[in-house]
Design a protein around this motif. Structure first.
Motif, PDB file in Angstrom:
ATOM      1  N   VAL A 198      80.799 -81.977  53.514  1.00 20.07           N
ATOM      2  CA  VAL A 198      81.613 -80.897  52.905  1.00 20.07           C
ATOM      3  C   VAL A 198      82.117 -81.355  53.464  1.00 20.07           C
ATOM      4  O   VAL A 198      83.673 -80.873  52.157  1.00 20.07           O
ATOM      5  N   GLN A 199      83.416 -81.346  54.199  1.00 20.22           N
ATOM      6  CA  GLN A 199      84.781 -81.238  53.774  1.00 20.22           C
ATOM      7  C   GLN A 199      85.763 -82.791  53.453  1.00 20.22           C
ATOM      8  O   GLN A 199      86.198 -82.496  52.308  1.00 20.22           O
ATOM      9  N   ARG A 200      84.891 -83.649  52.845  1.00 25.06           N
ATOM     10  CA  ARG A 200      85.151 -84.905  52.204  1.00 25.06           C
ATOM     11  C   ARG A 200      84.833 -84.205  50.963  1.00 25.06           C
ATOM     12  O   ARG A 200      86.134 -84.757  49.742  1.00 25.06           O
ATOM     13  N   TRP A 201      84.071 -83.162  50.434  1.00 29.16           N
ATOM     14  CA  TRP A 201      83.547 -82.847  49.005  1.00 29.16           C
ATOM     15  C   TRP A 201      84.735 -81.381  48.705  1.00 29.16           C
ATOM     16  O   TRP A 201      85.106 -81.393  47.494  1.00 29.16           O
TER      17      TRP A 201
ATOM     18  N   CYS B 269      80.253 -73.598  44.444  1.00 30.64           N
ATOM     19  CA  CYS B 269      80.165 -73.687  45.644  1.00 30.64           C
ATOM     20  C   CYS B 269      81.300 -74.124  46.396  1.00 30.64           C
ATOM     21  O   CYS B 269      81.582 -73.043  47.530  1.00 30.64           O
ATOM     22  N   TYR B 270      82.306 -74.628  45.797  1.00 32.62           N
ATOM     23  CA  TYR B 270      83.379 -75.229  46.117  1.00 32.62           C
ATOM     24  C   TYR B 270      83.738 -73.132  45.841  1.00 32.62           C
ATOM     25  O   TYR B 270      84.906 -73.182  47.840  1.00 32.62           O
ATOM     26  N   CYS B 271      84.299 -72.564  45.375  1.00 29.69           N
ATOM     27  CA  CYS B 271      84.489 -70.944  45.673  1.00 29.69           C
ATOM     28  C   CYS B 271      84.095 -70.148  46.552  1.00 29.69           C
ATOM     29  O   CYS B 271      84.787 -69.877  47.417  1.00 29.69           O
ATOM     30  N   CYS B 272      82.867 -70.603  46.738  1.00 31.78           N
ATOM     31  CA  CYS B 272      82.191 -69.227  47.716  1.00 31.78           C
ATOM     32  C   CYS B 272      82.372 -69.877  49.084  1.00 31.78           C
ATOM     33  O   CYS B 272      82.714 -69.421  50.014  1.00 31.78           O
ATOM     34  N   VAL B 273      82.292 -71.164  49.335  1.00 34.20           N
ATOM     35  CA  VAL B 273      82.746 -71.584  50.215  1.00 34.20           C
ATOM     36  C   VAL B 273      84.076 -71.223  51.061  1.00 34.20           C
ATOM     37  O   VAL B 273      84.569 -71.170  52.132  1.00 34.20           O
ATOM     38  N   LEU B 274      84.858 -71.572  50.064  1.00 32.50           N
ATOM     39  CA  LEU B 274      86.381 -70.845  50.014  1.00 32.50           C
ATOM     40  C   LEU B 274      86.701 -69.043  50.579  1.00 32.50           C
ATOM     41  O   LEU B 274      86.972 -68.802  51.280  1.00 32.50           O
ATOM     42  N   GLN B 275      85.845 -69.011  50.059  1.00 31.33           N
ATOM     43  CA  GLN B 275      86.070 -66.758  49.958  1.00 31.33           C
ATOM     44  C   GLN B 275      85.350 -66.705  50.987  1.00 31.33           C
ATOM     45  O   GLN B 275      85.175 -65.614  51.536  1.00 31.33           O
ATOM     46  N   SER B 276      84.726 -67.221  51.677  1.00 29.39           N
ATOM     47  CA  SER B 276      83.509 -67.152  52.744  1.00 29.39           C
ATOM     48  C   SER B 276      84.205 -67.534  54.256  1.00 29.39           C
ATOM     49  O   SER B 276      83.532 -67.303  55.321  1.00 29.39           O
ATOM     50  N   ALA B 277      85.286 -67.899  53.876  1.00 23.92           N
ATOM     51  CA  ALA B 277      86.192 -68.920  55.663  1.00 23.92           C
ATOM     52  C   ALA B 277      84.790 -69.298  56.178  1.00 23.92           C
ATOM     53  O   ALA B 277      85.147 -69.704  57.248  1.00 23.92           O
ATOM     54  N   SER B 278      84.711 -70.720  55.068  1.00 23.94           N
ATOM     55  CA  SER B 278      83.315 -70.944  56.237  1.00 23.94           C
ATOM     56  C   SER B 278      83.859 -72.707  55.835  1.00 23.94           C
ATOM     57  O   SER B 278      83.417 -73.591  56.393  1.00 23.94           O
ATOM     58  N   ALA B 279      85.054 -72.858  55.661  1.00 26.01           N
ATOM     59  CA  ALA B 279      85.426 -74.796  54.874  1.00 26.01           C
ATOM     60  C   ALA B 279      86.179 -75.087  56.552  1.00 26.01           C
ATOM     61  O   ALA B 279      85.338 -76.320  56.340  1.00 26.01           O
ATOM     62  N   SER B 280      86.022 -73.755  56.964  1.00 27.24           N
ATOM     63  CA  SER B 280      87.425 -74.726  58.376  1.00 27.24           C
ATOM     64  C   SER B 280      86.171 -75.655  59.568  1.00 27.24           C
ATOM     65  O   SER B 280      86.081 -76.421  60.405  1.00 27.24           O
ATOM     66  N   SER B 281      85.023 -75.390  58.998  1.00 27.53           N
ATOM     67  CA  SER B 281      83.914 -75.045  59.928  1.00 27.53           C
ATOM     68  C   SER B 281      82.524 -76.223  59.475  1.00 27.53           C
ATOM     69  O   SER B 281      82.240 -76.646  60.049  1.00 27.53           O
ATOM     70  N   ALA B 282      83.238 -76.517  58.062  1.00 27.59           N
ATOM     71  CA  ALA B 282      81.975 -77.167  57.299  1.00 27.59           C
ATOM     72  C   ALA B 282      81.861 -78.053  57.927  1.00 27.59           C
ATOM     73  O   ALA B 282      82.922 -78.873  58.647  1.00 27.59           O
ATOM     74  N   PRO B 283      80.543 -79.138  57.652  1.00 30.13           N
ATOM     75  CA  PRO B 283      80.364 -80.882  58.314  1.00 30.13           C
ATOM     76  C   PRO B 283      80.989 -81.632  57.169  1.00 30.13           C
ATOM     77  O   PRO B 283      81.596 -81.154  57.107  1.00 30.13           O
TER      78      PRO B 283
ATOM     79  N   ALA C 262      74.462 -70.513  57.438  1.00 24.33           N
ATOM     80  CA  ALA C 262      75.135 -72.661  58.509  1.00 24.33           C
ATOM     81  C   ALA C 262      73.665 -73.107  57.813  1.00 24.33           C
ATOM     82  O   ALA C 262      74.312 -74.049  56.822  1.00 24.33           O
ATOM     83  N   THR C 263      72.808 -72.028  57.015  1.00 27.67           N
ATOM     84  CA  THR C 263      71.458 -72.804  56.714  1.00 27.67           C
ATOM     85  C   THR C 263      72.481 -73.809  55.229  1.00 27.67           C
ATOM     86  O   THR C 263      72.000 -74.714  54.562  1.00 27.67           O
TER      87      THR C 263
ATOM     88  N   LEU D  57      74.473 -78.085  52.083  1.00 26.53           N
ATOM     89  CA  LEU D  57      75.088 -79.140  51.166  1.00 26.53           C
ATOM     90  C   LEU D  57      75.695 -79.775  51.859  1.00 26.53           C
ATOM     91  O   LEU D  57      75.558 -81.670  51.285  1.00 26.53           O
ATOM     92  N   ASN D  58      75.697 -80.456  53.396  1.00 22.27           N
ATOM     93  CA  ASN D  58      75.693 -81.626  53.287  1.00 22.27           C
ATOM     94  C   ASN D  58      75.056 -82.231  53.203  1.00 22.27           C
ATOM     95  O   ASN D  58      75.225 -84.196  53.141  1.00 22.27           O
ATOM     96  N   ALA D  59      73.636 -82.255  52.825  1.00 22.68           N
ATOM     97  CA  ALA D  59      71.869 -83.460  53.522  1.00 22.68           C
ATOM     98  C   ALA D  59      72.412 -83.796  51.369  1.00 22.68           C
ATOM     99  O   ALA D  59      72.171 -84.913  51.386  1.00 22.68           O
ATOM    100  N   ALA D  60      73.395 -82.556  50.775  1.00 23.50           N
ATOM    101  CA  ALA D  60      72.614 -83.614  48.934  1.00 23.50           C
ATOM    102  C   ALA D  60      74.274 -84.409  48.821  1.00 23.50           C
ATOM    103  O   ALA D  60      73.728 -85.049  48.271  1.00 23.50           O
ATOM    104  N   LEU D  61      74.997 -84.032  49.457  1.00 24.62           N
ATOM    105  CA  LEU D  61      76.521 -84.032  48.910  1.00 24.62           C
ATOM    106  C   LEU D  61      76.396 -86.135  49.919  1.00 24.62           C
ATOM    107  O   LEU D  61      77.321 -87.206  49.482  1.00 24.62           O
ATOM    108  N   GLY D  62      75.686 -86.433  51.031  1.00 23.79           N
ATOM    109  CA  GLY D  62      75.558 -87.082  51.797  1.00 23.79           C
ATOM    110  C   GLY D  62      74.652 -87.952  50.643  1.00 23.79           C
ATOM    111  O   GLY D  62      74.821 -89.432  51.111  1.00 23.79           O
TER     112      GLY D  62
END
Length: 314
Positions: A293-296, A276-290, A248-249, A254-259
């Motif tokens: 991050v969703q745009r990225w 970061c993309y591969c690890c976001v997908l593999q950790s199943a964090s994509a659906s809850s991303a800010p 979550a941290t 990521l959200n701040a940097a991509l802003g």
């Protein structure tokens, strides 16, 4: 009767231990109009063809020698599949600059350079599948998947993760890089490139850095290069292996940097985005991303590089 010694063509930089070829040639002279006699032309053409075949044979023998002397890639293999020249190529690429393979990997005349990777099927290296796909766009890659006897169960999609078998896979001299992926029960991902001169590289982050340098030089700005490395480490040590609180941290960071920028290291796509993309997908964090991050994530997918990673996760 004069003797003529056949040597490699000037400028070819070919080193070989092949025996010197000697030919007895009749005493011939150029014709009055300056042209070389047909007999001389025919002899030169025959010599060139012989040397070409000898170099091809030398390349094939060196390739076989590499395969035999590469640890973990010979007698204990139980399954072998998939060689590709162009595997699941992305629709576009954003990498800039060129990489001199000889400068990065060292000269290896007559044979392709083999990259051998041992990976645990319980922890598939998604970044490597993505980088392999892009490497196939840039180079002629001979790709092969094997299963070590220590790996008891390997999902079918991992056996074909590098694409279909190429019809010319027997002719190693046609390719620039050899990419051998061995599914094996190892605690950490391992890469072996130069069996004689190089210790194994361990860890997906380090192997990803090595492969990315075959695609594009690291940023020349030390600050940007450090930022890329920081995001790569964050991806593997906190997103992939961290707790839910750590993930979550990282998503907030990521959200701040991509802003501030379209990509994690600034205006250009880099290894930081792949990791970061591969690890976001593999950790199943994509659906809850800010939101950023969703745009990225959508922007990454629009590049077309991530087909192999998404295909495995389906």
């Amino acid at each position: 009767m004069p003797m003529y010694q056949v040597k490699p063509v000037s400028g070819s930089h070919v080193k070989t231990d092949l025996p010197t070829c000697m030919y007895a040639v009749p005493n011939v002279h150029a014709l009055q109009n300056g042209e070389v006699e047909p007999a001389v032309k025919a002899l030169e053409a025959r010599q060139d063809e012989i040397m070409r075949k000898l170099y091809e044979l030398k390349a094939a023998v060196e390739g076989l020698a590499k395969t035999v002397t590469t640890p973990d890639a010979d007698l204990d293999l139980t399954v072998s599949s998939s060689s590709s020249l162009s595997s699941q190529s992305p629709t576009s690429t954003t990498f800039r600059g060129t990489t001199d393979l000889d400068a990065l990997l060292g000269k290896d005349l007559g044979a392709l350079r083999d990259i051998v990777i041992n990976a645990n099927p319980a922890q598939p290296p998604l970044t490597l599948l993505v980088l392999h796909s892009v490497l196939c766009q840039r180079y002629r890659v001979l790709s092969t998947v094997h299963v070590h006897s220590s790996a008891s169960s390997v999902p079918p999609q991992l056996l074909s993760c590098l694409g279909p078998r190429h019809p010319d896979s027997y002719a190693r001299q046609m390719f620039q890089l050899g990419f051998t992926l061995i599914w094996k029960d190892v605690p950490k991902l391992q890469m072996k490139f130069s069996v004689q001169n190089m210790c194994p590289v361990e860890g997906e982050a380090n192997v990803a850095r090595f492969l990315f340098k075959l695609l594009s030089p690291y940023p020349s700005d030390p600050a940007v290069a450090t930022l890329v490395d920081s995001w790569v480490d964050t991806a593997f040590f906190q997103l992939a292996e961290g707790s839910s609180k750590e993930r979550a941290t990282v998503l907030r960071a990521l959200n701040a940097a991509l802003g501030r920028n379209p990509w994690l290291a600034g205006p250009e796509f880099s290894l930081a985005d792949i990791a970061c993309y591969c690890c976001v997908l593999q950790s199943a964090s994509a659906s809850s991303a800010p939101t950023n991050v969703q745009r990225w994530i959508k922007a990454c997918e629009n590049l077309g590089h991530f087909g192999p990673a998404k295909l495995y996760l389906k």
